[in-house]
Scaffold this motif. Structure first.
Motif, PDB file in Angstrom:
ATOM      1  N   VAL A  34      45.157  46.872  45.960  1.00 19.19           N
ATOM      2  CA  VAL A  34      44.653  45.747  46.908  1.00 19.19           C
ATOM      3  C   VAL A  34      43.649  45.658  47.135  1.00 19.19           C
ATOM      4  O   VAL A  34      43.036  44.518  47.343  1.00 19.19           O
ATOM      5  CB  VAL A  34      45.295  46.415  48.061  1.00 19.19           C
ATOM      6  N   VAL A  35      42.866  46.015  47.211  1.00 21.66           N
ATOM      7  CA  VAL A  35      41.395  46.067  47.184  1.00 21.66           C
ATOM      8  C   VAL A  35      41.131  44.908  45.928  1.00 21.66           C
ATOM      9  O   VAL A  35      40.075  44.430  46.407  1.00 21.66           O
ATOM     10  CB  VAL A  35      40.291  47.205  47.077  1.00 21.66           C
ATOM     11  N   THR A  36      41.579  45.564  44.561  1.00 22.16           N
ATOM     12  CA  THR A  36      41.111  44.909  43.593  1.00 22.16           C
ATOM     13  C   THR A  36      41.324  43.349  43.487  1.00 22.16           C
ATOM     14  O   THR A  36      41.238  42.303  43.721  1.00 22.16           O
ATOM     15  CB  THR A  36      41.798  45.328  41.927  1.00 22.16           C
ATOM     16  N   LEU A  37      42.695  43.023  44.078  1.00 25.86           N
ATOM     17  CA  LEU A  37      43.452  41.490  44.264  1.00 25.86           C
ATOM     18  C   LEU A  37      42.549  40.771  45.515  1.00 25.86           C
ATOM     19  O   LEU A  37      42.080  40.047  44.871  1.00 25.86           O
ATOM     20  CB  LEU A  37      44.708  41.424  44.884  1.00 25.86           C
ATOM     21  N   LEU A  38      42.496  41.489  46.736  1.00 26.83           N
ATOM     22  CA  LEU A  38      41.246  40.610  47.663  1.00 26.83           C
ATOM     23  C   LEU A  38      39.800  40.773  47.000  1.00 26.83           C
ATOM     24  O   LEU A  38      39.788  38.942  47.551  1.00 26.83           O
ATOM     25  CB  LEU A  38      41.340  41.456  48.392  1.00 26.83           C
ATOM     26  N   ASP A  39      39.347  41.112  46.286  1.00 27.25           N
ATOM     27  CA  ASP A  39      37.867  40.907  46.186  1.00 27.25           C
ATOM     28  C   ASP A  39      37.580  41.792  45.138  1.00 27.25           C
ATOM     29  O   ASP A  39      37.143  43.210  44.762  1.00 27.25           O
ATOM     30  CB  ASP A  39      36.748  41.125  47.126  1.00 27.25           C
ATOM     31  N   PRO A  40      37.557  41.529  43.776  1.00 25.55           N
ATOM     32  CA  PRO A  40      37.793  42.718  42.754  1.00 25.55           C
ATOM     33  C   PRO A  40      35.995  43.432  42.382  1.00 25.55           C
ATOM     34  O   PRO A  40      35.512  44.060  41.355  1.00 25.55           O
ATOM     35  CB  PRO A  40      38.080  41.749  41.112  1.00 25.55           C
ATOM     36  N   THR A  41      34.835  42.424  42.709  1.00 29.40           N
ATOM     37  CA  THR A  41      33.809  42.402  42.748  1.00 29.40           C
ATOM     38  C   THR A  41      33.427  44.364  44.195  1.00 29.40           C
ATOM     39  O   THR A  41      32.268  44.412  43.831  1.00 29.40           O
ATOM     40  CB  THR A  41      32.603  41.164  43.422  1.00 29.40           C
ATOM     41  N   LEU A  42      34.157  44.441  44.731  1.00 26.52           N
ATOM     42  CA  LEU A  42      34.244  45.660  46.051  1.00 26.52           C
ATOM     43  C   LEU A  42      34.701  47.419  44.900  1.00 26.52           C
ATOM     44  O   LEU A  42      33.840  47.990  44.840  1.00 26.52           O
ATOM     45  CB  LEU A  42      35.622  45.140  46.857  1.00 26.52           C
ATOM     46  N   MET A  43      35.289  47.195  43.483  1.00 26.67           N
ATOM     47  CA  MET A  43      35.147  47.765  42.651  1.00 26.67           C
ATOM     48  C   MET A  43      33.952  47.625  41.467  1.00 26.67           C
ATOM     49  O   MET A  43      33.550  46.973  40.946  1.00 26.67           O
ATOM     50  CB  MET A  43      36.926  47.601  42.271  1.00 26.67           C
ATOM     51  N   PRO A  44      34.064  49.755  41.441  1.00 25.07           N
ATOM     52  CA  PRO A  44      34.590  50.948  41.807  1.00 25.07           C
ATOM     53  C   PRO A  44      33.838  50.829  42.874  1.00 25.07           C
ATOM     54  O   PRO A  44      33.727  52.156  43.679  1.00 25.07           O
ATOM     55  CB  PRO A  44      35.046  51.279  40.300  1.00 25.07           C
ATOM     56  N   GLY A  45      33.073  50.342  43.146  1.00 28.05           N
ATOM     57  CA  GLY A  45      31.528  51.235  43.871  1.00 28.05           C
ATOM     58  C   GLY A  45      32.336  51.865  45.508  1.00 28.05           C
ATOM     59  O   GLY A  45      32.710  53.118  46.092  1.00 28.05           O
ATOM     60  N   GLY A  46      33.893  50.197  45.918  1.00 31.27           N
ATOM     61  CA  GLY A  46      34.003  50.934  47.605  1.00 31.27           C
ATOM     62  C   GLY A  46      34.595  51.667  47.406  1.00 31.27           C
ATOM     63  O   GLY A  46      34.800  52.565  48.471  1.00 31.27           O
ATOM     64  N   MET A  47      35.725  51.961  46.328  1.00 29.04           N
ATOM     65  CA  MET A  47      36.547  53.042  46.119  1.00 29.04           C
ATOM     66  C   MET A  47      36.204  54.236  45.851  1.00 29.04           C
ATOM     67  O   MET A  47      36.800  54.817  46.422  1.00 29.04           O
ATOM     68  CB  MET A  47      37.763  52.531  45.441  1.00 29.04           C
ATOM     69  N   LEU A  48      34.644  54.326  45.582  1.00 28.61           N
ATOM     70  CA  LEU A  48      34.331  55.793  44.833  1.00 28.61           C
ATOM     71  C   LEU A  48      33.707  55.944  46.375  1.00 28.61           C
ATOM     72  O   LEU A  48      33.047  57.245  46.722  1.00 28.61           O
ATOM     73  CB  LEU A  48      32.999  55.554  43.934  1.00 28.61           C
ATOM     74  N   VAL A  49      33.052  55.497  47.224  1.00 28.45           N
ATOM     75  CA  VAL A  49      32.649  55.712  48.903  1.00 28.45           C
ATOM     76  C   VAL A  49      33.561  56.056  49.427  1.00 28.45           C
ATOM     77  O   VAL A  49      33.416  56.976  49.663  1.00 28.45           O
ATOM     78  CB  VAL A  49      32.133  54.538  49.549  1.00 28.45           C
ATOM     79  N   LEU A  50      34.643  55.851  49.786  1.00 26.64           N
ATOM     80  CA  LEU A  50      35.943  56.699  50.171  1.00 26.64           C
ATOM     81  C   LEU A  50      36.265  57.609  49.387  1.00 26.64           C
ATOM     82  O   LEU A  50      36.963  58.778  49.885  1.00 26.64           O
ATOM     83  CB  LEU A  50      37.412  55.566  49.955  1.00 26.64           C
TER      84      LEU A  50
END
Length: 238
Positions: A34-50
């Motif tokens: 979902v995050v990748t679909l909405l904004d690929p630039t948030l990966m992988p750092g955004g998910m790694l924070v979570l």
């Protein structure tokens, strides 16, 4: 910040935290696409924070059940290969890495469900941790290899040991990405903003933990590992 991205991804993260809080893994399976679909630039750092915050919650709840020997072998191998994940990410597309790792994990799940007996031996733990070091940093798929190796552990031990592995591994991956110039403030900001959604999902998961145990838990873990692999493979070819 884009409010629609914040809310839509936040809803997926509530569900993802509910799954991982119950089974020990599944955060990336549900939320990362979902995050990748909405904004690929948030990966992988955004998910790694979570991926750093979620296991902290699990360990605070079930820390007595951590098998530190298993977590140590998994984590040591992951940390050793994490820099390789950053280097690979610079040269090879993340979707290609995810496709290969997803195929390997899916094969392991199929063989395990058929007749292969995978146990948490030192060799298996090291191999799983090494694979996760590369794939977790480059493609946000670090849980399934470890879950396959730990599939025979009972619920609290499985969740707590995976949490220790995820916590240290995510910190190492975030540090490696930062050093390699692949971690942005944009990713960190969104990752931090999703923590309340993560906490809500975990709170919903706690009452369900006692209902899923034994063979049912093992089957659920293998299904999640297989589903994660299939999602990553599809992402790599589409």
């Amino acid at each position: 910040m884009d409010l629609s991205i914040l809310l839509l991804a936040g809803l997926s993260i509530v569900v993802a935290a509910l799954v991982q809080g119950t089974l020990g893994l599944g955060l990336s399976l549900v939320a990362a696409p979902v995050v990748t679909l909405l904004d690929p630039t948030l990966m992988p750092g955004g998910m790694l924070v979570l991926g750093m915050v979620m296991p902290t919650m699990t360990m605070a709840h079930e820390w007595r059940h951590v098998v530190w020997r298993q977590a140590g072998w998994l984590t040591g191998a992951r940390i050793a290969t994490t820099p390789l994940g950053v280097l690979v990410l610079a040269w090879v597309p993340a979707n290609m890495i995810g496709g290969v790792v997803g195929g390997v994990v899916l094969l392991a799940v199929i063989l395990t469900a058929w007749r292969l007996e995978v146990r948490a031996t030192r060799t298996n733990l090291i191999v799983a941790g090494a694979i996760a070091g590369v794939s977790g940093t480059a493609a946000s798929i670090g849980g399934p290899p470890a879950a396959v190796v730990l599939q025979h552990e009972h619920g609290p031990r499985l969740r707590a040991t995976l949490a220790a592995f995820f916590l240290i591994g995510s910190i190492a991956s975030l540090a490696a990405l930062a050093i390699g110039g692949r971690l942005t403030s944009h990713q960190l900001l969104y990752g931090a903003s999703w923590i309340p959604a993560l906490a809500l999902g975990f709170a919903l998961a706690v009452p369900l933990q006692k209902r899923l145990r034994g063979p049912r838990l093992r089957i659920a873990v293998l299904v999640i590992a297989a589903a994660s692999s299939i999602v990553v493979i599809l992402r790599s070819i589409l």
